[in-house]
Design a protein around this motif. Sequence first.
Motif, PDB file in Angstrom:
ATOM      1  N   UNK A  75       0.825  -1.209   0.000  1.00 55.35           N
ATOM      2  CA  UNK A  75       0.000   0.000   0.000  1.00 55.35           C
ATOM      3  C   UNK A  75       0.859   1.260   0.000  1.00 55.35           C
ATOM      4  N   UNK A  76       1.952   1.232   0.767  1.00 51.88           N
ATOM      5  CA  UNK A  76       2.836   2.405   0.816  1.00 51.88           C
ATOM      6  C   UNK A  76       3.455   2.677  -0.546  1.00 51.88           C
ATOM      7  N   UNK A  77       3.716   1.614  -1.304  1.00 51.36           N
ATOM      8  CA  UNK A  77       4.274   1.784  -2.644  1.00 51.36           C
ATOM      9  C   UNK A  77       3.270   2.518  -3.546  1.00 51.36           C
ATOM     10  N   UNK A 189       9.273   0.778  -0.175  1.00 50.62           N
ATOM     11  CA  UNK A 189       8.424   1.735  -0.899  1.00 50.62           C
ATOM     12  C   UNK A 189       9.206   3.022  -1.185  1.00 50.62           C
ATOM     13  N   UNK A 190       9.123   3.511  -2.427  1.00 47.61           N
ATOM     14  CA  UNK A 190       9.943   4.658  -2.847  1.00 47.61           C
ATOM     15  C   UNK A 190       9.273   5.980  -2.492  1.00 47.61           C
ATOM     16  N   UNK A 208       5.499  -0.448  -9.848  1.00 48.29           N
ATOM     17  CA  UNK A 208       5.554  -1.716 -10.569  1.00 48.29           C
ATOM     18  C   UNK A 208       5.258  -2.852  -9.616  1.00 48.29           C
ATOM     19  N   UNK A 209       4.006  -3.304  -9.600  1.00 45.67           N
ATOM     20  CA  UNK A 209       3.637  -4.398  -8.699  1.00 45.67           C
ATOM     21  C   UNK A 209       3.454  -5.711  -9.458  1.00 45.67           C
ATOM     22  N   UNK A 249       6.175  -7.702  -8.194  1.00 46.24           N
ATOM     23  CA  UNK A 249       6.615  -7.451  -6.821  1.00 46.24           C
ATOM     24  C   UNK A 249       7.896  -6.629  -6.652  1.00 46.24           C
ATOM     25  N   UNK A 250       8.341  -5.928  -7.708  1.00 43.61           N
ATOM     26  CA  UNK A 250       9.570  -5.138  -7.548  1.00 43.61           C
ATOM     27  C   UNK A 250       9.315  -3.816  -6.815  1.00 43.61           C
ATOM     28  N   UNK A 251       8.114  -3.264  -6.968  1.00 40.96           N
ATOM     29  CA  UNK A 251       7.731  -2.010  -6.303  1.00 40.96           C
ATOM     30  C   UNK A 251       8.689  -0.855  -6.577  1.00 40.96           C
ATOM     31  N   UNK A 252       9.226  -0.838  -7.799  1.00 43.13           N
ATOM     32  CA  UNK A 252       9.956   0.349  -8.246  1.00 43.13           C
ATOM     33  C   UNK A 252       8.938   1.286  -8.890  1.00 43.13           C
TER      34      UNK A 252
END
Length: 308
Positions: A75-77, A189-190, A208-209, A249-252
């Motif tokens: 969620x934070x991502x 999370x960025x 990117x999830x 799942x990279x979360x970039x």
Amino acid sequence: VSLGDERQILARIAAMAPAPRNSGVVLGIGDDCAIYRPTFGEELVLTTDMVIEDVHFRRHMHPPEAVGYKALARGLSDIAAMGATPRFCLVSLAVAGWVDEAWIDGFYRGLCGLAEQTGTHLAGGDLSHGRQLVCDVVVAGSVVAGEALRRDGAQPGDILYISGTLGGAALGLHSQQGEAWQRHTHPVPRLALGRRLRELGVTACMDLSDGLSLDLQRLCLASKVAALLAEEVPVFPGASLEQALHGGDDYELLFTAPAERALPGRLEDVRLTRIGTIVAGDPGVVTHRGTLLEPLGYDHFRQQPSDS
Ligand SMILES: [Mg+2]
């Protein structure tokens, strides 16, 4: 877990919840509702993510701290992708028969540790039982009204960028070791980067999830544009190009900026890489080195290649 334990469990969770420093939450856990007091000129951004046993984690593979950490990190991502600042979260958890109190404590330790680090107040939630473990985390963030980064703002001619490297989480899920496993279990999370990108005037942004190929198609569809992936995609050390292009799942952050706005190669301690260009064309069509890039990322409602 018997119902008699619930009050004690709630008391332990409340004790782990970070103090509401500047979160805007004026009433947290314990009443019928939490109260959030918005400041003038601010807009709330809201996101919700589920974590389901055997879909998002396996109990013999993922420690409870990691499950709790990632439940909030996802969620934070999303909050980061909007260029917003996290304010509070609501956590609902249905536990299965195999879950004991130590697991619940571990789960909330992981979740509350990340909440504390990011200034996210655990403002409430619900505890229940189910046949398998299901968790839902709502995260609310705030942003200057009208300035949230959306995925529908990319324009033909914009340059396409990503933060960090891709494929690490897919490699980690497979290898279950080292830095790659850490990427899979504890994505960062960025948040600081998302806020800076908003200040720098990027035109579209998303996290990117589900894999670059699928998420880039989504960004292009929302913006009604096409994309050319011409440059090298930065691959996590040891991961394959397939994992980088399609692994989830990279979360970039994936974002676009006008060509005349030069972005630095590094921002908030994260590498930024130019990977292509936004072009006019059939919405959602992504071309990678001259051939069509199929959106093979993770889609819950489509049969996966491995299922057939
Ligand atoms: Mg997202």
